[in-house]
Design a protein around this motif. Structure first.
Motif, PDB file in Angstrom:
ATOM      1  N   ILE A 197      -5.294   3.891   8.537  1.00 38.59           N
ATOM      2  CA  ILE A 197      -4.985   2.643   7.295  1.00 38.59           C
ATOM      3  C   ILE A 197      -5.529   1.105   8.785  1.00 38.59           C
ATOM      4  N   ALA A 239       4.080  10.418   3.104  1.00 36.31           N
ATOM      5  CA  ALA A 239       3.400  10.572   1.734  1.00 36.31           C
ATOM      6  C   ALA A 239       4.206   9.680   1.023  1.00 36.31           C
ATOM      7  N   GLU A 260      -2.995  -0.791  14.564  1.00 35.99           N
ATOM      8  CA  GLU A 260      -1.758   0.024  14.365  1.00 35.99           C
ATOM      9  C   GLU A 260      -0.485  -1.088  14.289  1.00 35.99           C
ATOM     10  N   HIS A 311       0.720  -1.117   0.024  1.00 37.26           N
ATOM     11  CA  HIS A 311       0.004   0.130  -0.060  1.00 37.26           C
ATOM     12  C   HIS A 311       1.094   1.077   0.371  1.00 37.26           C
ATOM     13  N   GLN A 324       5.431   6.497   1.784  1.00 33.31           N
ATOM     14  CA  GLN A 324       5.230   4.753   1.902  1.00 33.31           C
ATOM     15  C   GLN A 324       5.129   3.980   1.492  1.00 33.31           C
ATOM     16  N   SER A 345      -2.205  10.886   5.746  1.00 37.62           N
ATOM     17  CA  SER A 345      -3.037   8.876   6.236  1.00 37.62           C
ATOM     18  C   SER A 345      -1.995   9.109   7.509  1.00 37.62           C
ATOM     19  N   ASP A 346      -2.745   8.344   8.029  1.00 33.10           N
ATOM     20  CA  ASP A 346      -1.862   8.159   9.524  1.00 33.10           C
ATOM     21  C   ASP A 346      -1.968   6.295   9.759  1.00 33.10           C
ATOM     22  N   LEU A 347      -1.369   5.150  10.228  1.00 38.91           N
ATOM     23  CA  LEU A 347      -1.499   4.264  10.721  1.00 38.91           C
ATOM     24  C   LEU A 347      -2.449   3.793  11.035  1.00 38.91           C
ATOM     25  N   ALA A 360       1.470   4.502   1.070  1.00 38.35           N
ATOM     26  CA  ALA A 360       0.350   5.654   2.258  1.00 38.35           C
ATOM     27  C   ALA A 360       0.534   7.047   1.282  1.00 38.35           C
ATOM     28  N   LEU A 414       3.534   0.233   2.638  1.00 39.77           N
ATOM     29  CA  LEU A 414       3.522  -0.596   3.794  1.00 39.77           C
ATOM     30  C   LEU A 414       2.825  -1.645   3.384  1.00 39.77           C
ATOM     31  N   LEU A 435       5.071   8.433   9.697  1.00 35.73           N
ATOM     32  CA  LEU A 435       4.757   7.483   8.628  1.00 35.73           C
ATOM     33  C   LEU A 435       4.817   9.333   7.580  1.00 35.73           C
TER      34      LEU A 435
END
Length: 361
Positions: A182, A207, A190, A171, A209, A177-179, A173, A211, A205
């Protein structure tokens, strides 16, 4: 060229190389396993099913359709919007504790291509310049020949998470956005995302990145010795199995694999799949509860050009005294068994008539 201009050029090149690899990451993958993973590819402009199939060498095309819950009848020219994630199925191979797409996709270098554009623009930053260069034994990433075929080593994994089989999903990021959000979106936590991705600080985290998100998979009644025993489906997807005779889907409402006979398939190609008189995927009310007939996998018959579809009849414990569900073969092997019964009846009737005749004589 002045020294300031030279230093500025070198700085820009360095920053470009750093940014091109900022989002990529390796996914942990233990053992020597093979499986199918997913990545959330985000096209930068409108594209088609055919274009994605070609870019990622997806074969058969239906695996792309089923991963995205698109009908099998969807044409190759079907248009997909830009900036919306498309689930791309990739074959995954674990080696040296890392998972990489198994020698696919292969990208052919075109005029004016460079590794930076290939990594960031064409493949969404799922791979870095250095990873492409290392995978293809390129000593100088700034010198690549037009027409050369490059293996793009996309990240993937086959590992279980917290003792449960999952489908690993790459995915990207998004900005802002935050964990926690997500994790909520993909049905995990999380804490799991931090552990799987080796993240110490959830606020770190950024933009772009990449995951590794373990998507929960629906549980099933498929037997361990069945050919499709490793069939894993995440929520919002479906697949065809048993020579396309069975369609299975996954829904978060039950988290149980839901399988039925594929509609429109010829009876000469696909055997009727039942548990007694109960069709696969159906239930019936009995005096002591609800009985259900579920799919249990398929096997290829020895020395024969046919296959057997297995089913699992589950009845309430008050009816079967607590016994476990019974796997029942159906299909071509079952029809062969029926023919044997007919011959046994013929022999019994023959001797029944022969014996009285001897007594009369």
């Amino acid at each position: 060229m002045s020294s300031k201009t030279l230093l500025l050029s070198l700085l820009l090149i360095t920053v470009s190389h750093l940014l091109s690899g900022a989002g990529a990451t390796s996914f942990s993958c233990s053992g020597d396993n093979r499986c199918h993973s997913l990545i959330g590819y985000i096209p930068q402009k409108p594209t088609t099913i055919a274009a994605l199939q070609s870019l990622f060498q997806i074969n058969p095309r239906r695996s792309l359709l089923t991963a995205n819950s698109l009908p099998i009848s969807t044409p190759p020219s079907f248009s997909l919007p830009s900036h919306s994630p498309i689930r791309i199925p990739i074959p995954c191979l674990c080696s040296n504790a890392t998972g990489l797409s198994n020698r696919r996709p292969i990208y052919t270098i075109r005029p004016r291509d460079n590794l930076d554009a290939i990594a960031r623009r064409i493949f969404n930053g799922f791979v870095t310049i250095r990873e492409i260069a290392d995978a293809n034994n390129i000593s100088d990433p700034d010198r690549i020949d037009v027409g050369r075929r490059l293996w793009i080593p996309l990240p993937c994994s086959c590992d279980e998470v917290e003792g449960k089989p999952v489908v690993h999903y790459g995915h990207v990021a998004a900005e802002g956005s935050d964990l926690e959000r997500i994790a909520e979106e993909f049905g995990t936590t999380e804490r799991v995302l931090m552990r799987v991705n080796g993240i110490q600080d959830p606020t770190s985290l950024h933009a772009g990145q990449i995951l590794d998100i373990p998507l929960p998979a629906c549980s099933s009644s498929i037997k361990t010795d069945a050919i499709d025993s490793r069939l894993l489906l995440p929520n919002g997807s479906y697949t065809l199995t048993a020579n396309n005779c069975i369609l299975c889907s996954c829904s978060s409402s039950t988290w149980q694999l839901d399988c039925h006979a594929t509609q429109g398939m010829s009876k000469s190609t696909c055997p009727v799949t039942k548990c007694g008189n109960l069709l696969i995927g159906n239930t019936s009310n009995t005096s002591c509860g609800v009985s259900s007939c579920s799919y249990a996998g398929y096997i290829i018959n020895n020395n024969a050009n046919n296959f057997t579809i297995l089913t699992n009849l589950t009845t309430p414990t008050t009816c079967n005294n607590g016994s476990s569900p019974v796997s029942q073969p159906s299909g071509s092997s079952k029809r062969i068994g029926f023919q044997k019964c007919i011959w046994m009846e013929v022999l019994v009737m023959f001797f029944w008539f022969l014996f009285p005749m001897r007594m009369i004589g």
